[in-house]
Every structure is written in structure tokens, then in C-alpha cells.
Design an enzyme around this catalytic site. Structure first.
Site, PDB file in Angstrom:
ATOM      1  N   ARG A 279       0.834  -1.209   0.000  1.00 45.91           N
ATOM      2  CA  ARG A 279       0.000   0.000   0.000  1.00 45.91           C
ATOM      3  C   ARG A 279       0.868   1.259   0.000  1.00 45.91           C
ATOM      4  O   ARG A 279       0.821   2.059   0.926  1.00 45.91           O
ATOM      5  CB  ARG A 279      -0.988  -0.075   1.145  1.00 45.91           C
ATOM      6  CG  ARG A 279      -1.936  -1.240   0.908  1.00 45.91           C
ATOM      7  CD  ARG A 279      -2.938  -1.374   1.990  1.00 45.91           C
ATOM      8  NE  ARG A 279      -4.189  -0.728   1.625  1.00 45.91           N
ATOM      9  CZ  ARG A 279      -5.264  -0.759   2.377  1.00 45.91           C
ATOM     10  NH1 ARG A 279      -5.253  -1.385   3.538  1.00 45.91           N
ATOM     11  NH2 ARG A 279      -6.380  -0.169   1.998  1.00 45.91           N
TER      12      ARG A 279
ATOM     13  N   GLN B  58      -1.646   3.415  -4.967  1.00 42.77           N
ATOM     14  CA  GLN B  58      -2.988   3.844  -4.558  1.00 42.77           C
ATOM     15  C   GLN B  58      -4.045   3.615  -5.635  1.00 42.77           C
ATOM     16  O   GLN B  58      -5.163   3.197  -5.332  1.00 42.77           O
ATOM     17  CB  GLN B  58      -2.975   5.317  -4.144  1.00 42.77           C
ATOM     18  CG  GLN B  58      -2.672   5.475  -2.666  1.00 42.77           C
ATOM     19  CD  GLN B  58      -2.586   6.924  -2.230  1.00 42.77           C
ATOM     20  OE1 GLN B  58      -2.883   7.833  -2.990  1.00 42.77           O
ATOM     21  NE2 GLN B  58      -2.164   7.128  -1.002  1.00 42.77           N
TER      22      GLN B  58
ATOM     23  N   ASP C  49      -5.342   0.003  -5.643  1.00 35.92           N
ATOM     24  CA  ASP C  49      -5.638  -0.575  -4.336  1.00 35.92           C
ATOM     25  C   ASP C  49      -7.109  -0.992  -4.207  1.00 35.92           C
ATOM     26  O   ASP C  49      -7.973  -0.188  -3.868  1.00 35.92           O
ATOM     27  CB  ASP C  49      -5.262   0.464  -3.270  1.00 35.92           C
ATOM     28  CG  ASP C  49      -5.336  -0.072  -1.863  1.00 35.92           C
ATOM     29  OD1 ASP C  49      -5.900  -1.166  -1.672  1.00 35.92           O
ATOM     30  OD2 ASP C  49      -4.836   0.606  -0.957  1.00 35.92           O
TER      31      ASP C  49
ATOM     32  N   SER D  75      -8.821  -0.521  -0.705  1.00 34.57           N
ATOM     33  CA  SER D  75      -9.342   0.816  -0.427  1.00 34.57           C
ATOM     34  C   SER D  75     -10.620   1.088  -1.203  1.00 34.57           C
ATOM     35  O   SER D  75     -11.613   1.541  -0.631  1.00 34.57           O
ATOM     36  CB  SER D  75      -8.315   1.883  -0.796  1.00 34.57           C
ATOM     37  OG  SER D  75      -7.255   1.860   0.118  1.00 34.57           O
TER      38      SER D  75
ATOM     39  N   TYR E   4      -0.848   0.836   9.742  1.00 38.04           N
ATOM     40  CA  TYR E   4      -1.943   0.027  10.282  1.00 38.04           C
ATOM     41  C   TYR E   4      -1.948   0.056  11.799  1.00 38.04           C
ATOM     42  O   TYR E   4      -0.990   0.496  12.429  1.00 38.04           O
ATOM     43  CB  TYR E   4      -1.798  -1.430   9.841  1.00 38.04           C
ATOM     44  CG  TYR E   4      -2.109  -1.658   8.396  1.00 38.04           C
ATOM     45  CD1 TYR E   4      -3.424  -1.581   7.930  1.00 38.04           C
ATOM     46  CD2 TYR E   4      -1.101  -1.957   7.490  1.00 38.04           C
ATOM     47  CE1 TYR E   4      -3.722  -1.803   6.599  1.00 38.04           C
ATOM     48  CE2 TYR E   4      -1.391  -2.177   6.150  1.00 38.04           C
ATOM     49  CZ  TYR E   4      -2.700  -2.101   5.712  1.00 38.04           C
ATOM     50  OH  TYR E   4      -2.993  -2.321   4.400  1.00 38.04           O
TER      51      TYR E   4
HETATM   52  P1  NAD Z   1      -7.983  -1.828   8.073  1.00 37.44           P
HETATM   53  O1  NAD Z   1      -9.137  -2.289   7.240  1.00 37.44           O
HETATM   54  O2  NAD Z   1      -6.846  -2.746   8.306  1.00 37.44           O
HETATM   55  O3  NAD Z   1      -8.554  -1.381   9.514  1.00 37.44           O
HETATM   56  C1  NAD Z   1      -9.650  -0.518   9.654  1.00 37.44           C
HETATM   57  C2  NAD Z   1      -9.407   0.385  10.838  1.00 37.44           C
HETATM   58  O4  NAD Z   1      -9.571  -0.319  12.070  1.00 37.44           O
HETATM   59  C3  NAD Z   1      -8.011   1.002  10.905  1.00 37.44           C
HETATM   60  O5  NAD Z   1      -8.128   2.401  10.841  1.00 37.44           O
HETATM   61  C4  NAD Z   1      -7.452   0.507  12.240  1.00 37.44           C
HETATM   62  O6  NAD Z   1      -6.612   1.466  12.849  1.00 37.44           O
HETATM   63  C5  NAD Z   1      -8.716   0.282  13.018  1.00 37.44           C
HETATM   64  N1  NAD Z   1      -8.593  -0.578  14.222  1.00 37.44           N
HETATM   65  C6  NAD Z   1      -7.878  -1.711  14.400  1.00 37.44           C
HETATM   66  N2  NAD Z   1      -8.027  -2.189  15.653  1.00 37.44           N
HETATM   67  C7  NAD Z   1      -8.876  -1.336  16.302  1.00 37.44           C
HETATM   68  C8  NAD Z   1      -9.430  -1.307  17.604  1.00 37.44           C
HETATM   69  N3  NAD Z   1      -9.151  -2.239  18.498  1.00 37.44           N
HETATM   70  N4  NAD Z   1     -10.262  -0.288  17.905  1.00 37.44           N
HETATM   71  C9  NAD Z   1     -10.562   0.669  16.988  1.00 37.44           C
HETATM   72  N5  NAD Z   1     -10.077   0.691  15.740  1.00 37.44           N
HETATM   73  C10 NAD Z   1      -9.239  -0.301  15.386  1.00 37.44           C
HETATM   74  O7  NAD Z   1      -7.396  -0.466   7.556  1.00 37.44           O
HETATM   75  P2  NAD Z   1      -7.552   0.283   6.163  1.00 37.44           P
HETATM   76  O8  NAD Z   1      -8.823   1.031   6.187  1.00 37.44           O
HETATM   77  O9  NAD Z   1      -7.353  -0.672   5.048  1.00 37.44           O
HETATM   78  O10 NAD Z   1      -6.329   1.300   6.187  1.00 37.44           O
HETATM   79  C11 NAD Z   1      -5.665   1.687   7.344  1.00 37.44           C
HETATM   80  C12 NAD Z   1      -4.669   2.787   7.058  1.00 37.44           C
HETATM   81  O11 NAD Z   1      -3.882   2.558   5.913  1.00 37.44           O
HETATM   82  C13 NAD Z   1      -5.319   4.122   6.827  1.00 37.44           C
HETATM   83  O12 NAD Z   1      -4.519   5.082   7.436  1.00 37.44           O
HETATM   84  C14 NAD Z   1      -5.256   4.325   5.388  1.00 37.44           C
HETATM   85  O13 NAD Z   1      -5.279   5.685   5.026  1.00 37.44           O
HETATM   86  C15 NAD Z   1      -3.937   3.704   5.089  1.00 37.44           C
HETATM   87  N6  NAD Z   1      -3.891   3.344   3.688  1.00 37.44           N
HETATM   88  C16 NAD Z   1      -2.838   3.827   2.938  1.00 37.44           C
HETATM   89  C17 NAD Z   1      -2.818   3.537   1.578  1.00 37.44           C
HETATM   90  C18 NAD Z   1      -1.723   4.039   0.697  1.00 37.44           C
HETATM   91  O14 NAD Z   1      -0.967   4.901   1.082  1.00 37.44           O
HETATM   92  N7  NAD Z   1      -1.612   3.505  -0.510  1.00 37.44           N
HETATM   93  C19 NAD Z   1      -3.785   2.771   1.006  1.00 37.44           C
HETATM   94  C20 NAD Z   1      -4.802   2.299   1.810  1.00 37.44           C
HETATM   95  C21 NAD Z   1      -4.840   2.596   3.159  1.00 37.44           C
END
Ligand code: NAD
Length: 378
Positions: free
Chosen positions: A122, A127, A130, A133, A226
Site C-alpha cells: 500500500r 494507490q 488498491d 481501499s 496500520y
Molecule cells: P484496516 O481495514 O486494516 O482497519 C480498519 C481500521 O480499524 C483502521 O483504521 C485501524 O486502525 C482500526 N482498528 C484496528 N483495531 C482497532 C481497535 N481495536 N479499535 C478501533 N479501531 C481499530 O485499515 P484500512 O482502512 O485498510 O487502512 C488503514 C490505514 O492505511 C489508513 O490510514 C489508510 O489511510 C492507510 N492506507 C494507505 C494507503 C496508501 O498509502 N496507498 C492505502 C490504503 C490505506
């Protein structure tokens, strides 16, 4: 020689998305690539055969599988489909490599080059490719609509001749891609929205969408942007703070996940028992075990105290036109890395996006964790 890109009808129950849309077909055509799709492959997503211009339509899946150099899929190919693929061909789509060792062995043994889009690093460059996302955004949006439909209350505040209706209190747990989209959607519906996450940077993101950040005193940033798994003490602290808070909430959308692990258990049965009658929980993490102890994947449960707990599965497939448009565009952006002059396939193994997304190639399992899982069991 120019490659032929193939797509067959998705056969998994409830899957309405398609891996190739007419717009993306046009883009591939411009790259001199041949296109071959099974008759009706786009129907469930409302893309009729005739809307795929300059695309050959095959009468059945077998004719596509036997000729495609690259097969684009949404759900992982079945064992029958893998058996019908040309040796040495390429598959790109979801693969859930940790779930079905038989499928990975079949791909290895047929010398298929398989790419699992879930494994795509990621990075910023990735992006546009992805799928996690793009499809999580759909799920976050749809979960709020499901909650609004199931709730016995309005979301917005209404001032009417019959009195003032107070807005619903909506809590979004987990503020990743799905959670932030859920916050934005619940705000548009007029709910009084709040959210929390264990990654500290989400505070500003939640607030920038006009929602209130709920301070639970637990911070658990992991690697690669993450979250990490909470310790038992942290989990107890989170649950104690949350139990009191959710007594006054009308709707909860849970989206929390930790990569490679079962969904974190955040709402216990006792916490649900403490909620108001009529409250609704939509648990997006249902498929990976659920964030709520009461959740059952694919089911709607009403508890003795009148709380509805919904565990939807494959939410992205329920908005198939836009989900397919984004998914197909993600696959195109990934495949484009490997299309050279004249529509020829050229895989650059020095490109980490290609190397790290690959599961099988030339009779070998390339992804180390999958190799250990699958070949440890032969
Ligand atoms: P994910 O599906 O793995 O998790 C969803 C959310 O659950 C996350 O925000 C995580 O912090 C949260 N979480 C985990 N345990 C928890 C708990 N016990 N209580 C409350 N919340 C909890 O995550 P995602 O949505 O796929 O992405 C996470 C991060 O990665 C984000 O910051 C996103 O912006 C980033 N991201 C970056 C890129 C990139 O740069 N290419 C692409 C996708 C996502």
C-alpha cells in the site's frame, strides 16, 4: 504477440461485480490488447454484452479460459476454472491465498502466474491499484444505508409541526478507509456522528469530516500505517470506556481490522445488553469474525433487549456498478505496469508491486507466507 485478456461470469453466490467494465475495455483496446468475455459476464453489474465495444463475446466460460493469456477476476478462480486455464497464463484478482491451499496448489501445478490484489503493497504509487481501499469505501457507505434502513429512528434532526425530532447518535468504530466513508455518509444523512480508532492520526481525520472524536485513551499504531493488536489490558480499558459510552448511542458501524488477524472483538454481549432498545449495530467485520460478540456473518439478530445486530457479507457487491468501475480501474492500473508496446505482456520482477503481489509463478509459490502455509501441508 499481443495478449488476450479474458473475463468470465462470477459464480460465487451474491457476487454481482465484474472485473472488466466497458470503459476499461476501451482503455485496454487502446493498448492493442485482445479482449474476450463470457456472454453475460457484466449483466449482474448492469453492463450488457453490447456495451463492451470491440470485445469478442464467448458463449461459455470454457472458451474464455482456454484462450485467455490474462484472466481478470473478482472472486478467486475455482479449481475447475484453474484446470481449464492455459498453462503459463496469468490471473489477477482477489485470491485470499491464506484461505484455500488447494487453489494455490492448483495454480502452482498448472504453472499459472497468479496475482493476489490483497497483497499489493500500500505505497503511494499503488494507490490507484488498491482494491482494498476502493471496495472498503463502498462497504462503509453501504453499511450506513443498511443501518438507516434498519433503525426505527430518523438520522437527521427534524423540526416539524408535530414537534422536534432529535438526530440519531451514530458511532463509527475504526476510522480506516471504510470507517471514514461511513462517517461522511452518516453525516450526509444528518446523524450526530462520532468516531474513534486506535491510530492517533485518525483524530484529525475524524474531526475534518465534521464528526466528534471519542477519546478512549488507547493508542496502538502498528507498522505500515496500520493498527497493531491491543494487549489484553488495552482491550479491557477500551471496552470499559466504550461500555458506558454506547448506552446512549442509536447506531454503531464497526469497521475495525488488524491485517492478517481475526477482527478485534470490541463490543461484548454485555455491552450490547446495555444498549437502548431499537439501537442498531452494523458490523462490517462480520466476515472476519466480527467486532461485536453477537454478530453472525450474513445474519440479522435481534437481541432480547431489542438491539438489532447486522453482519453483512460482501457489501461491495451490493453496489455493483460503481464497485465494478473502481475495481476494474484498479486492475487496469496494475495490469498496465506489464503491458509493453504492441500489447505484449512483460512482467518486471524488479518492480516491488509485481513481485510482492505475485503468489504463484512458473510452478512455484512466490509469496513466502503462503508457501509456508501450503507447502507445509503437502
Ligand atoms: P484496516 O481495514 O486494516 O482497519 C480498519 C481500521 O480499524 C483502521 O483504521 C485501524 O486502525 C482500526 N482498528 C484496528 N483495531 C482497532 C481497535 N481495536 N479499535 C478501533 N479501531 C481499530 O485499515 P484500512 O482502512 O485498510 O487502512 C488503514 C490505514 O492505511 C489508513 O490510514 C489508510 O489511510 C492507510 N492506507 C494507505 C494507503 C496508501 O498509502 N496507498 C492505502 C490504503 C490505506
Amino acid at each position: 504477440m499481443a495478449i488476450t485478456v479474458g473475463v468470465v461470469r462470477e459464480t460465487v453466490a451474491g457476487e454481482r461485480r465484474v472485473a472488466l467494465t466497458p470503459d476499461v475495455a476501451k482503455k485496454l483496446k487502446a493498448k492493442a490488447v485482445g479482449l474476450l468475455i463470457e456472454h453475460g459476464a457484466g449483466n449482474a453489474a448492469s453492463f450488457a454484452d453490447a456495451t463492451y465495444k470491440d470485445t469478442e463475446i464467448a458463449a461459455d466460460a470454457r472458451s474464455v479460459l482456454g484462450r485467455a493469456d490474462v484472466l481478470l477476476t473478482v472472486q478467486p478462480p475455482s479449481l475447475d476454472e484453474i484446470a481449464a486455464l492455459k498453462e503459463g497464463s496469468v490471473t489477477i484478482g482477489y485470491l485470499s491465498p491464506h484461505l484455500a491451499p488447494e487453489r494455490i496448489k492448483a495454480l502452482r501445478d498448472r504453472k499459472i502466474t497468479s496475482f493476489a490484489m490483497e497483497l499489493l503493497p500500500r505505497t503511494t504509487r499503488a494507490q490507484a491499484m488498491d482494491v482494498l481501499s476502493s471496495q472498503a469505501g463502498v462497504a462503509g457507505y453501504k453499511a450506513v444505508l443498511i443501518a438507516a434502513e434498519a433503525s426505527p429512528k430518523f438520522f437527521p434532526m427534524l423540526t416539524t409541526a408535530a414537534g422536534t425530532i432529535r438526530p440519531s447518535k451514530v458511532l463509527i468504530i475504526g476510522a480506516g478507509v471504510a470507517g471514514l466513508q461511513a462517517i461522511a455518509t452518516a453525516r450526509r444523512l444528518g446523524g450526530q456522528v462520532e468516531g474513534f480508532d486506535v491510530r492517533p492520526e485518525t483524530k484529525e481525520q475524524i474531526q475534518s469530516l465534521g464528526a466528534k472524536y471519542v477519546e478512549l485513551g488507547v493508542s496502538a499504531a502498528g507498522t505500515g500505517g496500520y493498527a497493531r493488536e491491543l494487549t489484553p489490558e488495552e482491550r479491557a480499558q477500551q471496552q470499559a470506556a466504550l461500555a458506558e459510552h454506547i448506552k446512549g448511542v442509536d447506531v454503531i458501524i464497526t469497521t475495525a481490522a488488524v491485517p492478517g488477524r481475526k477482527a478485534p472483538r470490541i463490543i461484548t454481549k454485555a455491552m450490547v445488553d446495555g444498549m437502548k432498545p431499537g439501537a442498531v449495530i452494523v458490523d462490517i467485520a462480520a466476515e472476519t469474525g466480527g467486532n461485536c460478540e453477537v454478530t453472525e456473518a450474513g445474519k440479522t439478530i435481534t437481541t432480547a433487549n431489542g438491539v438489532t445486530v447486522i453482519g453483512p457479507v460482501n457489501l461491495a457487491a451490493t453496489t455493483p456498478i460503481h464497485a465494478s468501475e473502481m475495481y476494474a480501474k484498479n486492475l487496469y492500473n496494475f495490469l498496465e505496469l506489464s503491458i509493453a508496446e504492441g500489447g505484449v505482456l512483460k512482467l518486471d520482477w524488479d518492480d516491488e508491486l509485481i513481485a510482492k503481489t505475485c503468489v504463484t509463478h512458473a510452478g512455484q509459490i512466490k509469496h513466502e507466507a503462503t508457501k509456508a502455509l501450503v507447502e507445509g501441508s503437502t
